[in-house]
Design a protein around this motif. Sequence first.
Motif, mmCIF file in Angstrom:
data_model
loop_
_atom_site.group_PDB
_atom_site.id
_atom_site.type_symbol
_atom_site.label_atom_id
_atom_site.label_comp_id
_atom_site.label_asym_id
_atom_site.label_seq_id
_atom_site.Cartn_x
_atom_site.Cartn_y
_atom_site.Cartn_z
ATOM 1 N N THR A 89 0.870 -1.172 0.000
ATOM 2 C CA THR A 89 0.000 0.000 0.000
ATOM 3 C C THR A 89 0.907 1.222 0.000
ATOM 4 N N VAL A 90 0.334 2.392 -0.230
ATOM 5 C CA VAL A 90 1.143 3.607 -0.216
ATOM 6 C C VAL A 90 1.866 3.784 1.113
ATOM 7 N N GLU A 105 5.952 3.700 1.570
ATOM 8 C CA GLU A 105 6.607 4.868 2.179
ATOM 9 C C GLU A 105 7.477 4.467 3.367
ATOM 10 N N THR A 118 -1.459 -0.424 -9.552
ATOM 11 C CA THR A 118 -2.146 0.240 -8.449
ATOM 12 C C THR A 118 -2.057 1.757 -8.622
ATOM 13 N N ILE A 119 -3.192 2.374 -8.928
ATOM 14 C CA ILE A 119 -3.225 3.810 -9.237
ATOM 15 C C ILE A 119 -2.626 4.638 -8.113
ATOM 16 N N GLU A 120 -3.011 4.339 -6.885
ATOM 17 C CA GLU A 120 -2.539 5.130 -5.745
ATOM 18 C C GLU A 120 -1.017 5.089 -5.623
ATOM 19 N N ILE A 121 -0.450 3.912 -5.820
ATOM 20 C CA ILE A 121 1.003 3.767 -5.727
ATOM 21 C C ILE A 121 1.683 4.457 -6.904
ATOM 22 N N GLU A 158 0.695 7.031 -8.602
ATOM 23 C CA GLU A 158 0.657 8.491 -8.481
ATOM 24 C C GLU A 158 1.531 8.994 -7.331
ATOM 25 N N GLU A 159 1.618 8.229 -6.273
ATOM 26 C CA GLU A 159 2.421 8.663 -5.130
ATOM 27 C C GLU A 159 3.924 8.563 -5.417
ATOM 28 N N LYS A 206 -4.721 12.708 -17.588
ATOM 29 C CA LYS A 206 -4.191 12.906 -16.237
ATOM 30 C C LYS A 206 -2.675 12.766 -16.199
#
Length: 205
Positions: A121-122, A126, A149-152, A154-155, A181
Amino acid sequence: SLFSVSCRAFADVNLIDEFLPEVVWTSPDSENTCNCLSCNPKIVWTDELFGKYENCIDFKALSFTEKIPWSEKLIDKYIDRWDWENLSFQPNLPWSEQFLAKYEHYWEWDYIILNEKIPWTVPLVEKYFHRFDHLGSSAFESNEVFTNTIEIIEEFADHLCWHTISRNPDLPWEEMRLLEKWKDRIEWRGLSQNEYFLRDPQFFE
């Protein structure tokens, strides 16, 4: 040897004692293929087997094995005998954030990042990013979690391989309007290999 991994028929652990002098327990490091009992996929390793043959077992080879009732108790009992590089690849460990943290100083982090069974997960990336950011974007592209995984994505956009992301047909390109985007990051060479867009022959016109 009858008791090597090459003999797929051998699965009766009761025969080990009967033919103990013939058992091949370890595989030389020079061999590319493991040919010892510890690699035999037919054997289900139980607590009883571990206890009985713990002084014979090739734990490096066993670290690859799937048919083990993996648990923290088992890992702790033989913690200094496991091959932690192999364990870092092992998909059948009881992976969780807590499990990852417990053995943080044992893992081979260059290999942990390749393990798709870890619930990345993000926040989790991290937490441990300092352990593998030196590997570069090529390390991340080998694990689909980091390209699906979009969240990962982008982060950690600055650290990922955008060629691999651009050719990924499984992303929700239209639903999330990802082309617009990510227009400043998309690699068109990768996008030209993306099966999602290749379905529409007019897209690249």
